[in-house]
Design a protein around this motif. Structure first.
Motif, PDB file in Angstrom:
ATOM      1  N   ASN A   1       0.828  -1.199   0.000  1.00 55.03           N
ATOM      2  CA  ASN A   1       0.000   0.000   0.000  1.00 55.03           C
ATOM      3  C   ASN A   1       0.865   1.253   0.000  1.00 55.03           C
ATOM      4  O   ASN A   1       1.980   1.246   0.535  1.00 55.03           O
ATOM      5  CB  ASN A   1      -0.909   0.004   1.235  1.00 55.03           C
ATOM      6  CG  ASN A   1      -1.807  -1.212   1.262  1.00 55.03           C
ATOM      7  OD1 ASN A   1      -2.413  -1.566   0.257  1.00 55.03           O
ATOM      8  ND2 ASN A   1      -1.865  -1.881   2.414  1.00 55.03           N
ATOM      9  N   ARG A   2       0.321   2.294  -0.574  1.00 58.47           N
ATOM     10  CA  ARG A   2       1.039   3.570  -0.617  1.00 58.47           C
ATOM     11  C   ARG A   2       1.396   4.020   0.793  1.00 58.47           C
ATOM     12  O   ARG A   2       0.575   3.948   1.701  1.00 58.47           O
ATOM     13  CB  ARG A   2       0.143   4.608  -1.294  1.00 58.47           C
ATOM     14  CG  ARG A   2       0.837   5.896  -1.684  1.00 58.47           C
ATOM     15  CD  ARG A   2      -0.110   6.768  -2.487  1.00 58.47           C
ATOM     16  NE  ARG A   2      -0.508   6.091  -3.721  1.00 58.47           N
ATOM     17  CZ  ARG A   2       0.236   6.057  -4.818  1.00 58.47           C
ATOM     18  NH1 ARG A   2       1.422   6.643  -4.826  1.00 58.47           N
ATOM     19  NH2 ARG A   2      -0.175   5.435  -5.892  1.00 58.47           N
TER      20      ARG A   2
ATOM     21  N   PRO B   1      10.757   9.223  -6.545  1.00 57.21           N
ATOM     22  CA  PRO B   1      10.024   7.981  -6.826  1.00 57.21           C
ATOM     23  C   PRO B   1       8.894   7.756  -5.829  1.00 57.21           C
ATOM     24  O   PRO B   1       8.946   8.261  -4.706  1.00 57.21           O
ATOM     25  CB  PRO B   1      11.096   6.902  -6.651  1.00 57.21           C
ATOM     26  CG  PRO B   1      12.029   7.477  -5.634  1.00 57.21           C
ATOM     27  CD  PRO B   1      12.073   8.960  -5.925  1.00 57.21           C
ATOM     28  N   GLU B   2       7.887   6.994  -6.257  1.00 57.28           N
ATOM     29  CA  GLU B   2       6.799   6.631  -5.338  1.00 57.28           C
ATOM     30  C   GLU B   2       7.233   5.470  -4.451  1.00 57.28           C
ATOM     31  O   GLU B   2       6.741   5.300  -3.348  1.00 57.28           O
ATOM     32  CB  GLU B   2       5.571   6.191  -6.145  1.00 57.28           C
ATOM     33  CG  GLU B   2       4.914   7.319  -6.890  1.00 57.28           C
ATOM     34  CD  GLU B   2       3.734   6.835  -7.716  1.00 57.28           C
ATOM     35  OE1 GLU B   2       3.137   5.793  -7.388  1.00 57.28           O
ATOM     36  OE2 GLU B   2       3.421   7.514  -8.708  1.00 57.28           O
ATOM     37  N   LEU B   3       8.115   4.637  -4.993  1.00 62.01           N
ATOM     38  CA  LEU B   3       8.517   3.421  -4.294  1.00 62.01           C
ATOM     39  C   LEU B   3      10.037   3.353  -4.232  1.00 62.01           C
ATOM     40  O   LEU B   3      10.708   3.512  -5.249  1.00 62.01           O
ATOM     41  CB  LEU B   3       7.964   2.202  -5.061  1.00 62.01           C
ATOM     42  CG  LEU B   3       8.336   0.814  -4.562  1.00 62.01           C
ATOM     43  CD1 LEU B   3       7.789   0.564  -3.157  1.00 62.01           C
ATOM     44  CD2 LEU B   3       7.793  -0.249  -5.525  1.00 62.01           C
ATOM     45  N   LEU B   4      10.544   3.112  -3.007  1.00 63.57           N
ATOM     46  CA  LEU B   4      11.982   2.970  -2.821  1.00 63.57           C
ATOM     47  C   LEU B   4      12.265   1.524  -2.409  1.00 63.57           C
ATOM     48  O   LEU B   4      11.721   1.042  -1.416  1.00 63.57           O
ATOM     49  CB  LEU B   4      12.437   3.951  -1.732  1.00 63.57           C
ATOM     50  CG  LEU B   4      13.927   4.065  -1.452  1.00 63.57           C
ATOM     51  CD1 LEU B   4      14.690   4.487  -2.699  1.00 63.57           C
ATOM     52  CD2 LEU B   4      14.153   5.094  -0.340  1.00 63.57           C
TER      53      LEU B   4
ATOM     54  N   LYS C   1       9.003   5.937 -11.422  1.00 59.21           N
ATOM     55  CA  LYS C   1       8.298   5.641 -10.173  1.00 59.21           C
ATOM     56  C   LYS C   1       9.126   4.930  -9.106  1.00 59.21           C
ATOM     57  O   LYS C   1       8.710   4.842  -7.959  1.00 59.21           O
ATOM     58  CB  LYS C   1       7.073   4.776 -10.473  1.00 59.21           C
ATOM     59  CG  LYS C   1       6.019   5.516 -11.283  1.00 59.21           C
ATOM     60  CD  LYS C   1       4.674   4.834 -11.164  1.00 59.21           C
ATOM     61  CE  LYS C   1       3.643   5.435 -12.089  1.00 59.21           C
ATOM     62  NZ  LYS C   1       3.389   6.856 -11.835  1.00 59.21           N
ATOM     63  N   ILE C   2      10.293   4.373  -9.494  1.00 64.66           N
ATOM     64  CA  ILE C   2      10.976   3.484  -8.560  1.00 64.66           C
ATOM     65  C   ILE C   2      12.437   3.888  -8.359  1.00 64.66           C
ATOM     66  O   ILE C   2      13.138   4.205  -9.314  1.00 64.66           O
ATOM     67  CB  ILE C   2      10.891   2.024  -9.067  1.00 64.66           C
ATOM     68  CG1 ILE C   2       9.412   1.628  -9.195  1.00 64.66           C
ATOM     69  CG2 ILE C   2      11.614   1.073  -8.116  1.00 64.66           C
ATOM     70  CD1 ILE C   2       9.161   0.340  -9.910  1.00 64.66           C
ATOM     71  N   GLY C   3      12.869   3.881  -7.099  1.00 66.67           N
ATOM     72  CA  GLY C   3      14.271   4.126  -6.778  1.00 66.67           C
ATOM     73  C   GLY C   3      14.864   2.882  -6.134  1.00 66.67           C
ATOM     74  O   GLY C   3      14.170   2.151  -5.429  1.00 66.67           O
TER      75      GLY C   3
END
Ligand code: ADP
Ligand code: ADP
Length: 221
Positions: free
Chosen positions: A29-30, A160-163, A84-86
């Motif tokens: 989940n965010r 990013p939204e997701l790491l 979106k991703i790191g």
């Protein structure tokens, strides 16, 4: 924000087939901060690579923000990943002959951003990890903990939204490891970044909101 539905991953090398993952069902989940634990070789890196769209599952479905990416081409996957991703790795993965600031700017080269704006964003990311005074150094001139902070700056420079962090403290002593953990905690709390971290350290895992345990390619609840 990320759903893994019935994911399996098999590696085929010559005559040997390795089942790295099977029956993986997982929703991220965010805003969550999740840790992944499990013995060496159980499939943690494979799982992280699938979450990070670096690797495709052999079976099952990956959904990003509700949309299945099964039909995406490599180019669409790369563009989704870059926006979106790191990623952070145990061994930092910095480019040794680039200065700190240029390492941090790397992910922005794929975007239509001016050189001036790239420099501004990279400087802000380095400031965020407390390394603004080291922009012109080369990675070899920094301690392990500082190199990992550069890698975090590079991972977050594109917002990013997701790491995804694969044993980010694995090569560091506990003092530096704690510093890295504090930065991740701050990115989670203050910047609302969603973080998934592989770790072998129980104490660090306890500081996250949820721990997922992997054993022999499967999640254990
Ligand atoms: P972990 O990160 O938990 O150590 P991995 O995801 O790296 O586990 O590996 C899971 C299993 O898949 C292991 O048996 C490993 O040897 C195998 N594996 C991982 N990557 C590959 C690959 N590219 N080719 C063949 N086997 C692989
Ligand atoms: P770690 O255990 O630190 O996560 P590994 O050394 O297991 O890392 O794996 C590093 C990389 O090598 C992973 O990205 C994985 O995909 C790949 N890998 C792991 N095991 C194998 C294998 N048996 N054959 C080929 N590639 C592998």
């Amino acid at each position: 924000m990320l759903n893994l539905n019935n994911i399996a991953k098999t590696y085929q090398t010559e005559k040997i087939e390795t089942i790295a993952l099977k029956n993986i069902n997982l929703n991220i989940n965010r805003g969550e901060f999740i840790s992944i634990m499990g013995p060496s070789g159980c499939g943690k890196s494979t799982l992280l690579n699938i979450m990070g769209l670096l690797d495709e599952p052999s079976d099952g479905e990956v959904k990003v923000n509700g949309k299945s990416i099964t039909s995406y081409h490599d180019k669409e996957m790369a563009s989704l990943r870059n926006s979106k991703i790191g990623f952070i790795f145990q061994s930092f993965h910095l480019i040794q002959d680039l200065r700190v600031i240029d390492n941090v700017e790397l992910p922005l080269l794929y975007r239509k951003i001016s050189a001036k704006e790239r420099r501004r964003l990279a400087t802000a990311a380095l400031e965020r990890v407390g390394l603004k005074a080291r922009t012109s150094h080369f990675p070899s001139q920094l301690s392990g903990g500082q190199q990992q902070r550069v890698a975090i700056a590079r991972a977050i420079v594109g917002k990013p939204e997701l790491l995804l962090a694969d044993e980010p403290t694995g090569n560091l002593d506990s003092h530096m490891g704690n510093e890295i953990m504090q930065i991740l905690e701050s990115l989670h709390k203050d910047d609302k970044t969603t973080i998934v971290m592989v770790t072998h350290d129980d104490e660090l895992a306890k500081r996250t909101e949820r721990t997922i345990r992997v054993y022999d390619g499967q999640l254990i609840h």
